[in-house]
Design an enzyme around this catalytic site. Structure first.
Site, PDB file in Angstrom:
ATOM      1  N   VAL A  19       0.710  -1.151  -0.044  1.00 42.45           N
ATOM      2  CA  VAL A  19       0.090   0.137   0.016  1.00 42.45           C
ATOM      3  C   VAL A  19       0.950   1.303  -0.095  1.00 42.45           C
ATOM      4  O   VAL A  19       1.762   1.347   0.780  1.00 42.45           O
ATOM      5  CB  VAL A  19      -0.778  -0.085   1.319  1.00 42.45           C
ATOM      6  N   CYS A  20       0.752   2.210  -0.998  1.00 43.10           N
ATOM      7  CA  CYS A  20       1.323   3.689  -1.078  1.00 43.10           C
ATOM      8  C   CYS A  20       2.803   3.268  -1.095  1.00 43.10           C
ATOM      9  O   CYS A  20       3.238   2.449  -2.036  1.00 43.10           O
ATOM     10  CB  CYS A  20       0.959   4.261   0.481  1.00 43.10           C
ATOM     11  N   THR A  21       3.699   3.968  -0.170  1.00 43.31           N
ATOM     12  CA  THR A  21       4.982   3.737  -0.474  1.00 43.31           C
ATOM     13  C   THR A  21       5.519   2.449   0.079  1.00 43.31           C
ATOM     14  O   THR A  21       6.981   2.252   0.206  1.00 43.31           O
ATOM     15  CB  THR A  21       5.945   4.786   0.247  1.00 43.31           C
TER      16      THR A  21
END
Length: 325
Positions: free
Chosen positions: A110-112
């Site tokens: 998720v995300c970074t």
């Protein structure tokens, strides 16, 4: 009788984003409460098994250490957050990520958290996404990864990457749909008070939570009509006549099946289409406003501020800079 639990592991670390973790765990919890045939057994784990502070300052206590995880897993998810740089340099964490990925049916970020997967070598030769503001940095640091900054989430083989924060919700709803069918995913989305999950190829910088076409025939027909006639009069009386109902009945139908009014729905779809034209063409704002059915560039600007909290000119600058960086 429920089947054997699906074992899901969320990897945490100092300064992880709390929502990256909660979006995954809460969607799976909703699916369990709604009767998933094979319920999800979710565990939060870290390298040392000790409580850690998220970037918001709240502290989470994991279920245990990563080295305690053995046996077949269903899904491994790496959270993002401002601590992703340190996590990406933690060789113990990376070794666990590689090991757990081999034990798991699918691996996700998720995300970074994508940077952790990239550092572990799991994104080499794959297409992936991440938070739009980090995409160019990920592409520069890991040239073997084909970084696409646009989609909400990307699947390449058994590895999934998602964009910023709440896109983890969309990704996890997609997991639920794959595992248990669209009906359970829809119920989970309703339980979480969100629209049906956004498709993975929807642009990240978007606040219109679109989903599969509505089941009601007249509403479905009208959503298709709106999409194909944005430059025309799409007032509620016009739309009502299109399907042979009263304006009042049409408003009730939109509220029941889309959770909004016809006018707000049309304005949002127009803003969404304008966003695609801004990011994918060199058309001037006047032409975009005309094509999308806005009476003027000022009307377009107000709609953009309402839906995206940013003016169209700033949206275009940010998106093009991210795409071409």
């Amino acid at each position: 009788m429920p089947g054997a639990p699906r074992r899901v592991v969320i990897l945490g670390y100092a300064d992880a984003e709390l929502l990256d973790i909660a979006c995954v765990s809460d969607v799976l919890d909703a699916a369990n409460r709604l009767g998933a045939r094979r319920p999800y057994e979710v565990r939060l784990a870290t390298v040392d098994g000790q409580p850690f502070a998220c970037q918001s300052g709240l502290t989470l206590t994991p279920h245990g250490r990563l080295d305690q995880l053995r046996g077949e897993l269903d899904t491994v998810v790496v959270a993002g957050g401002i601590g992703h740089r340190a996590a990406s340099a933690d060789q113990r964490l990376l070794e666990h990520v590689r090991r757990l990925s081999q034990l798991s049916r699918r691996t996700a970020s998720v995300c970074t958290g994508s940077s952790v997967l990239a550092a572990a070598g799991l994104l080499s030769g794959r297409r992936a996404t991440t938070h739009w503001s980090y995409a160019s940095r990920l592409a520069e640091q890991y040239p073997s990864v084909s970084v696409d900054p646009v989609p909400l989430f990307v699947r390449h083989g058994d590895v999934y990457t998602s964009a910023g924060v709440t896109s983890g919700l969309d990704l996890t709803l997609a997991f639920v749909e794959d595992d248990h069918g669209a009906a359970l995913a829809r119920e989970a989305a309703r339980t979480l008070v969100t629209y049906l999950q956004r498709p993975g190829n929807q642009a990240q910088v978007s606040m219109f939570l679109s989903g599969p076409p509505p089941e009601h025939r007249q509403v479905r027909d009208l959503t298709a009509y709106v999409a194909g006639h944005l430059a025309e009069d799409l007032g509620t009386p016009v739309l009502a006549r299109q399907v042979g109902v009263s304006a009042r009945q049409l408003t009730r139908l939109f509220d029941a099946h889309l959770g909004t009014t016809p006018g707000k729905y049309v304005r949002t779809v127009r803003a969404e289409h304008a966003a695609r034209l801004l990011s994918g063409s060199d058309l001037p704002l006047t032409a975009i406003a005309r094509r999308c059915g806005f009476g003027s560039t000022e009307t377009l600007r107000q709609a953009f501020l309402d839906h995206f909290d940013t003016p169209p000119s700033a949206y275009r600058r940010v998106h093009l800079r991210t795409t071409h960086a």
